[in-house]
Design a protein around this motif. Structure first.
Motif, PDB file in Angstrom:
ATOM      1  N   ASP A   1       3.675  13.367   4.383  1.00 32.07           N
ATOM      2  CA  ASP A   1       4.346  14.374   3.555  1.00 32.07           C
ATOM      3  C   ASP A   1       3.679  15.730   3.770  1.00 32.07           C
ATOM      4  OD1 ASP A   1       5.621  15.893   1.677  1.00 32.07           O
ATOM      5  OD2 ASP A   1       5.009  14.696  -0.050  1.00 32.07           O
ATOM      6  N   PRO A   2       4.388  16.714   4.328  1.00 30.81           N
ATOM      7  CA  PRO A   2       3.780  18.017   4.585  1.00 30.81           C
ATOM      8  C   PRO A   2       3.665  18.894   3.347  1.00 30.81           C
ATOM      9  CG  PRO A   2       6.078  18.054   5.239  1.00 30.81           C
ATOM     10  CD  PRO A   2       5.781  16.640   4.801  1.00 30.81           C
ATOM     11  N   ASN A   3       4.351  18.524   2.279  1.00 26.66           N
ATOM     12  CA  ASN A   3       4.348  19.337   1.063  1.00 26.66           C
ATOM     13  C   ASN A   3       3.096  19.087   0.248  1.00 26.66           C
ATOM     14  OD1 ASN A   3       5.027  20.907  -1.164  1.00 26.66           O
ATOM     15  ND2 ASN A   3       6.248  19.268  -2.096  1.00 26.66           N
TER      16      ASN A   3
ATOM     17  N   THR B   1       0.850  -1.191   0.000  1.00 25.51           N
ATOM     18  CA  THR B   1       0.000   0.000   0.000  1.00 25.51           C
ATOM     19  C   THR B   1       0.891   1.248   0.000  1.00 25.51           C
ATOM     20  OG1 THR B   1      -0.177  -0.053   2.418  1.00 25.51           O
ATOM     21  CG2 THR B   1      -1.913  -1.158   1.165  1.00 25.51           C
ATOM     22  N   PRO B   2       1.464   1.587  -1.137  1.00 26.36           N
ATOM     23  CA  PRO B   2       2.384   2.732  -1.178  1.00 26.36           C
ATOM     24  C   PRO B   2       1.690   4.048  -0.882  1.00 26.36           C
ATOM     25  CG  PRO B   2       1.840   1.996  -3.392  1.00 26.36           C
ATOM     26  CD  PRO B   2       1.273   0.968  -2.466  1.00 26.36           C
ATOM     27  N   GLU B   3       2.409   4.937  -0.220  1.00 25.62           N
ATOM     28  CA  GLU B   3       1.935   6.313  -0.036  1.00 25.62           C
ATOM     29  C   GLU B   3       2.515   7.162  -1.146  1.00 25.62           C
ATOM     30  OE1 GLU B   3      -0.355   8.368   0.581  1.00 25.62           O
ATOM     31  OE2 GLU B   3      -0.370   7.780   2.696  1.00 25.62           O
ATOM     32  N   TYR B   4       1.793   8.191  -1.543  1.00 23.73           N
ATOM     33  CA  TYR B   4       2.343   9.033  -2.600  1.00 23.73           C
ATOM     34  C   TYR B   4       2.459  10.484  -2.171  1.00 23.73           C
ATOM     35  CZ  TYR B   4      -2.714   9.315  -4.060  1.00 23.73           C
ATOM     36  OH  TYR B   4      -4.063   9.455  -4.132  1.00 23.73           O
ATOM     37  N   ALA B   5       3.165  11.248  -2.975  1.00 27.19           N
ATOM     38  CA  ALA B   5       3.538  12.629  -2.651  1.00 27.19           C
ATOM     39  C   ALA B   5       2.317  13.470  -2.290  1.00 27.19           C
ATOM     40  CB  ALA B   5       4.267  13.257  -3.837  1.00 27.19           C
ATOM     41  N   GLY B   6       2.506  14.316  -1.259  1.00 28.86           N
ATOM     42  CA  GLY B   6       1.449  15.226  -0.837  1.00 28.86           C
ATOM     43  C   GLY B   6       0.436  14.616   0.089  1.00 28.86           C
TER      44      GLY B   6
END
Length: 295
Positions: free
Chosen positions: A94-96, A85-90
């Protein structure tokens, strides 16, 4: 998804044709929703029989993070499947929030290649459908089958926002403009009636506690999908007919509006809404995903 008008909320689709049946804080973390309700009675009828082992990569959608899949992943693993279950950007930790669709796609591609995963069943939910479309373009040799669960299947040159009703798109633009970081936060009335419409009021409030603002930019980016539509990769579509995110009239909806774009595809249908069943009936969701992914 439906336009938010402060102070009012009405059922948005009066002529809805019912289809008959046939994050640092996370509500799923220890002591949260999953911890208290990991084996609800309503899920007992979906005990899965022994199954050939598959490798699943599950990609979540908007207003969620990788914990969205906790119960479903546990149910699949209990039957011997390998689940990522990968997490992705944002999203997640991830605070960005200033991310692009390409950055989100890269997160999933990098996860798969770093772990050298092959022969995978790549599953996308909701916005995650647009993500797995782009992931499939980059690493088609690693994917055994693509599974879209009530997910966007964008046409070449489209953005996710292009598929929204005009009022919804305008509302999202207004919510993003009024935020401090170009994000969109779903008001609770919309989340309750459109995303978790089969949940109890108490459940809906509990689920909403884990919702965080969604980066707006990826929703409005137009995607070049010519390579996707040239892929021979087998495809499936999982459709939950109580999903109320879209109006079910002509020109909208998950199935057949989105699903038919896949060409030849396997269709798996169940009751359930957009969000609730991953918490209350995770074994049922897991079974439908397995049926979509198996040979």
């Amino acid at each position: 998804m439906f336009p938010y008008r402060p102070g009012t909320h009405q059922f948005p689709y009066a002529n809805y044709p019912f289809m008959p049946g046939g994050y640092d804080y996370s509500p799923y973390s220890q002591g949260g929703w999953l911890g208290r309700h990991s084996a609800p009675e309503a899920d007992e009828g979906y005990r899965m029989p022994a199954q050939p082992r598959l490798t699943f990569v599950l990609v979540h959608g908007s207003w969620a993070d990788a914990h969205f899949w906790d119960g479903v992943a546990a149910a699949l693993r209990s039957k011997g499947h390998i689940v990522h279950t990968p997490e992705y950007a944002g999203h997640g930790k991830d605070p960005n929030k200033q991310v692009t669709h390409a950055m989100i796609t890269k997160s999933v591609v990098d996860y798969i290649t770093k772990l050298n995963l092959r022969d995978i069943i790549l599953v996308g939910h909701s916005f995650g459908g647009s993500v797995i479309q782009k992931v499939a373009e980059q690493i088609p040799d690693r994917i055994k089958r693509l599974v879209f669960w009530d997910a966007f299947v964008l046409k070449d040159g489209e953005s996710v926002a292009d598929e929204l009703p005009t009022q919804t798109r305008q509302a999202f633009e207004q919510l993003a403009a009024s935020s401090k970081d170009d994000t969109i936060m779903l008001p609770f009335p919309l989340f309750r009636d459109l995303f978790v419409n089969t949940a109890t009021s108490e459940e809906a409030r509990r689920f909403y506690a884990g919702v965080t603002p969604e980066p707006a930019k990826p929703l409005f980016e137009k995607l070049d999908l010519k390579a996707f539509y040239a892929l021979p990769t087998p495809k499936s579509y999982v459709y939950f007919y109580q999903d109320n995110v879209f109006p079910q009239g002509e020109g909208y909806g998950w199935n057949p509006h989105m699903s038919s774009r896949l060409g030849l595809f396997r269709l798996i249908v169940s009751d359930g809404d957009h969000f609730t069943d991953t918490r209350t009936r995770p074994a049922m969701v897991a079974q439908k995903i397995y049926e979509a992914g198996r040979d």
